[in-house]
Structure formats: structure tokens, C-alpha cells
Design a protein around this motif. Structure first.
Motif, PDB file in Angstrom:
ATOM      1  N   ARG A 126      14.711  35.530 -27.550  1.00  0.00           N
ATOM      2  CA  ARG A 126      13.390  35.601 -26.916  1.00  0.00           C
ATOM      3  C   ARG A 126      13.112  34.435 -25.969  1.00  0.00           C
ATOM      4  O   ARG A 126      12.050  34.375 -25.341  1.00  0.00           O
ATOM      5  N   PHE A 144      13.405  32.347 -22.524  1.00  0.00           N
ATOM      6  CA  PHE A 144      13.601  32.703 -21.128  1.00  0.00           C
ATOM      7  C   PHE A 144      14.682  31.814 -20.511  1.00  0.00           C
ATOM      8  O   PHE A 144      14.854  30.656 -20.916  1.00  0.00           O
ATOM      9  N   LEU A 171      14.078  41.332 -24.742  1.00  0.00           N
ATOM     10  CA  LEU A 171      13.748  40.595 -23.526  1.00  0.00           C
ATOM     11  C   LEU A 171      14.783  40.961 -22.459  1.00  0.00           C
ATOM     12  O   LEU A 171      15.990  40.792 -22.673  1.00  0.00           O
TER      13      LEU A 171
END
Length: 332
Positions: free
Chosen positions: A68, A70, A101
Motif C-alpha cells: 500500500r 506509494f 494499489l
């Protein structure tokens, strides 16, 4: 998606958020994982955006936490989970699988086994991500795989040489590819690989191998059969009796099957026996030498020596001497 489809898409930079790679054959799993690990990110991007976790040292919550995140100064981050078959309650990944994601590429290596396809986790994987099952290649398909592997590197191989490699290396594709890479490194591009190349570069004798033993037996060539089996007895580590028995069992079983085929055209024989068309003539010739009654007797001989090789009814006879006795009984 199959193996080739996955690689084609990866080379086109068509990426999916989750790759769940499972199955008995580790070679294809490793190839897909290695391609993603080496090619999705640049070397500079990998420092912050590529992570490798191991099943024995991680859990589902840790995996989700990594997935999760970025990416930093990159379009993607790559999270590779190796030995995922050791993770307890891996099905708890399902919530993440439902809503991954999109900037993360999560690669799960679930080797040597498969998940239960009846459960909701498997169904969600099939629906939401790339679910790939890497199956063991059948022995009769291995020569064709060897041909294909070499063709991709601009090499070819003689049928006898492919049969030698398949017989001696078995169906572990990692092992087979390593030996083929030795040939590719050593030989000029475009070479047609022959038994001589196999003997020189890999160490498998072109004259004293199970393939040549089958040929000698098919002709009832007593001298050549004894020469080969004596070589086996003198080199037991590279010519174990268990492999000899198994190979001869399948060989003679194919000859027995051939006797009862209604269609004995070359194409029908090749298809039914699952052998390359190149070898059909040798099976046809062997069927003329061994009638069904003798072939049934050979099966019993092979079973007898399989038991003796495992210590049943045999106290002190060496494996080499057992092989010699077995070949004598087959020929006489």
C-alpha cells in the motif's frame, strides 16, 4: 494467462497490480519474477521502490503494508514475496486483492503447491489479478521444450541429442536450462547441437547412455548391450539402476502398446506412443524383435530387479551386477 502471454505483456510494459505465481515447476515462476525484478524499475528506482520479502520471515499484514505504499520518484514499486507457501493464512490477502494499489506490482511466489481453487480466495485471484499455475512438464514433452528453448537463442538440436538430454537431466527445467546455457555459451550461434557436443560439454557419453542401450536391446545386439551395461556398472553415480529400470520399463511398454495398435501408420504411432516421428522406425523394428509374450516377461524381469535394487530378495549383490543380470535375462 499462460507463461508466454505473461512475458509478452511484460515486455510490452503491460503490468498488472498482482501476480500470483503457483505450482510445482519453479522454473517458470522464477523466470517471470526475475523479469519483473530486473526490468520494471531502473537501477536508480530500485533502491527505494523494490522490496523482497520471504514467507518464513513475514506475514500478510506486512505484505499489505508494503504493497500500500506509494512509489518514490517512480511510476511503480515492486514487492516480491518469495516462499509464500510458508505464509500462514495467506488467504487473508483477499481484501487487498480485491482493491490493490495500481502503482504497486505485487509478485507472490507460491512454489511447489497450489491453492485450493474451490475457495473464495482462489476465485478472487482469478478474477482480480494474474493467477498463473506453473505445471511440471511431462517427460515426453521435454525434447520439444529443449528444441524451443534453443531455437529462441538461434540454435537447433539433433533428435538424438535432445533425447539424451531429456533422459539424463529429467524434467527439472532449471537444471535443463542451466545445461543448455553451457552449450549456448560454448558453441557458436547457429550451431546444430549433436551428441558429440553433449558429450564434450555436458559429460553425457554419446555411446554409453540409456538411449543407446535401448537401441542395442531393440536389435538384440548382445555385444553392444553388454558394453553399455558394463559402462553403467563402472559409473553407478551417473547411471543409477533405478533410472535404467524406469527408462527400460517405459520403453518396452511402448513397444508392447505398439503391437496392439490398429493404426500403425507413422503419425498414429508417434501420437499414441508420444514419441517424436524420428524415432518411430526404431520402435517398429523393436516390435519385430520382441513379441508380446516376451515383452510381458521383460516387464516381470524389470519388476524383479526393481525390488532387488531396493533390497528385497537381495542381500549383497551390487547395483552394477544387478544391472548386468537384468540385461542378460532380457536378451536371453
Amino acid at each position: 494467462m499462460d507463461y508466454q502471454d505473461i512475458l509478452v505483456n511484460l515486455k510490452k510494459k503491460i503490468y498488472h497490480p498482482v501476480y500470483f505465481l503457483m505450482g510445482e515447476e519453479s522454473y517458470f515462476i522464477d523466470q517471470i519474477t526475475d523479469y519483473i525484478s530486473k526490468n520494471v524499475l531502473t537501477d536508480a528506482e530500485k533502491s527505494f521502490n523494490q522490496h523482497v520479502l520471504y514467507g518464513k520471515d513475514t506475514d500478510v499484514n506486512t505484505i499489505i503494508t508494503h504493497a500500500r505504499r506509494f512509489p518514490m520518484m517512480a511510476n511503480h514499486q515492486v514487492v516480491v514475496v518469495k516462499e509464500a507457501q510458508n505464509i500462514k493464512k495467506i488467504e487473508e490477502l483477499e481484501p487487498y486483492i480485491k482493491a490493490p494499489l495500481t502503482s504497486t506490482i505485487l509478485v507472490v511466489n507460491y512454489k511447489y503447491k497450489t491453492i485450493d481453487k474451490r475457495k473464495s480466495f482462489a476465485k478472487q485471484l482469478a478474477k482480480s489479478c494474474v493467477l498463473f499455475e506453473s505445471k511440471k512438464i511431462y517427460e515426453n514433452k521435454l525434447p520439444a521444450w529443449i528444441n524451443s528453448y534453443l531455437a529462441a537463442h538461434n540454435y537447433s538440436i539433433a533428435p538424438q541429442a535432445a533425447a539424451m538430454l531429456a533422459e539424463y537431466l529429467g524434467t527439472d527445467l532449471g537444471k535443463v536450462s542451466n545445461e543448455l546455457n553451457k552449450l549456448i555459451i560454448t558453441l557458436p550461434e547457429g550451431t546444430k547441437i549433436a551428441p558429440d557436443h553433449i558429450e564434450k560439454n555436458i559429460g553425457i557419453s554419446k555411446d554409453y547412455n540409456i538411449f543407446e542401450l535401448q537401441n542395442a536391446l531393440s536389435e538384440r545386439n548382445v555385444l553392444k548391450s553388454n558394453q553399455i551395461i558394463n559402462y553403467f556398472a563402472a559409473n553407478p553415480s551417473s547411471n543409477p539402476i533405478t533410472r535404467t529400470i524406469a527408462s527400460l520399463y517405459y520403453y518396452f511398454m511402448k513397444i508392447l502398446t505398439l503391437h496392439f495398435l490398429t493404426d500403425k501408420s507413422p503419425n498414429a504411432v508417434a501420437s499414441t506412443l508420444q514419441v517424436a516421428p524420428f524415432f518411430v522406425r526404431s520402435y517398429m523394428d523393436a516390435a519385430k524383435v520382441y513379441n508380446p509374450k516376451k515383452l510381458v516377461a521383460i516387464m516381470e524381469i524389470l519388476r524383479e530387479y526393481d525390488m532387488k535394487s531396493k533390497g528385497f530378495g537381495n542381500v549383497s549383490t551390487s547395483a552394477g551386477d544387478l544391472q548386468k543380470e537384468m540385461i542378460y535375462k532380457i536378451l536371453h
